[in-house]
Design a protein around this motif. Structure first.
Motif, short mmCIF file in Angstrom:
data_model
loop_
_atom_site.label_atom_id
_atom_site.label_comp_id
_atom_site.label_asym_id
_atom_site.label_seq_id
_atom_site.Cartn_x
_atom_site.Cartn_y
_atom_site.Cartn_z
N UNK A 38 0.83 -1.21 0.00
CA UNK A 38 0.00 0.00 0.00
C UNK A 38 0.86 1.25 0.00
N UNK A 39 1.94 1.25 0.78
CA UNK A 39 2.83 2.40 0.84
C UNK A 39 3.49 2.64 -0.52
N UNK A 40 3.92 1.56 -1.17
CA UNK A 40 4.54 1.68 -2.50
C UNK A 40 3.54 2.22 -3.51
N UNK A 41 2.32 1.71 -3.49
CA UNK A 41 1.29 2.17 -4.41
C UNK A 41 0.93 3.63 -4.13
N UNK A 42 0.85 4.00 -2.87
CA UNK A 42 0.57 5.38 -2.49
C UNK A 42 1.64 6.31 -3.05
N UNK A 43 2.90 5.96 -2.86
CA UNK A 43 4.00 6.80 -3.35
C UNK A 43 3.99 6.90 -4.87
N UNK A 44 3.67 5.80 -5.56
CA UNK A 44 3.60 5.81 -7.02
C UNK A 44 2.49 6.75 -7.49
N UNK A 45 1.33 6.64 -6.87
CA UNK A 45 0.20 7.50 -7.25
C UNK A 45 0.48 8.96 -6.93
N UNK A 46 1.08 9.22 -5.78
CA UNK A 46 1.42 10.58 -5.40
C UNK A 46 2.39 11.19 -6.41
N UNK A 47 3.37 10.42 -6.85
CA UNK A 47 4.31 10.89 -7.87
C UNK A 47 3.57 11.24 -9.16
N UNK A 48 2.65 10.38 -9.58
CA UNK A 48 1.89 10.62 -10.81
C UNK A 48 1.03 11.88 -10.68
N UNK A 49 0.42 12.07 -9.52
CA UNK A 49 -0.40 13.26 -9.30
C UNK A 49 0.45 14.52 -9.36
N UNK A 50 1.60 14.48 -8.71
CA UNK A 50 2.49 15.66 -8.73
C UNK A 50 3.00 15.94 -10.13
#
Length: 143
Positions: free
Chosen positions: A67-79
């Protein structure tokens, strides 16, 4: 339907193979699934070993890492997407349209608040001015 952090934490807890009554007791004790997740992360899962067993804690830890990895990936995409939008909006010469689009799509303000900020009517901001701003964006995108 909006998926909240609490919803995500509750789903995460199901990976620990808790019985319904044990899960209920945990939620009663900590007040929310978010609080349980945060405590789990801080303690490395030690406080749950008695309740979930070694296998349950291992599964929770693996799922928390995913979940943490997926969260960081999505946050990067959003930014990254946000940066692309800001870069595009910076090319808009019309100050009023630029201001409107930044307030709406960068700051995520409601139309009513944008109208107040711009000292214009709601109908003008959400209607003709927004249409004009979107036409400028479309023109930029077609170049």
């Amino acid at each position: 339907m909006r998926y909240t952090r609490e919803d995500g934490c509750r789903a995460w807890l199901t990976y620990g193979l808790f019985r319904a009554d044990a899960l209920h007791d945990l939620l009663e004790e900590y007040g929310s699934a978010e609080a349980i997740y945060d405590r789990f992360v801080r303690s490395g899962g030690a406080f749950l070993k008695e309740r979930a067993g070694e296998n349950g804690v291992t599964k929770l830890a693996e799922q928390a890492d995913k979940l943490e990895t997926e969260y960081r990936r999505r946050l990067f995409e959003i930014r990254k997407k946000r940066f692309e939008i800001i870069t595009l909006l910076e090319k808009i010469d019309d100050a009023e349209c630029h201001d409107l689009l930044c307030q709406r799509y960068i700051r995520c303000l409601r139309w009513e608040q944008i109208a107040v900020n711009m000292e214009k009517s709601y109908q003008w901001v959400a209607g003709p001015l927004h249409s004009k701003a979107l036409q400028l964006v479309a023109r930029l995108l077609s170049e």
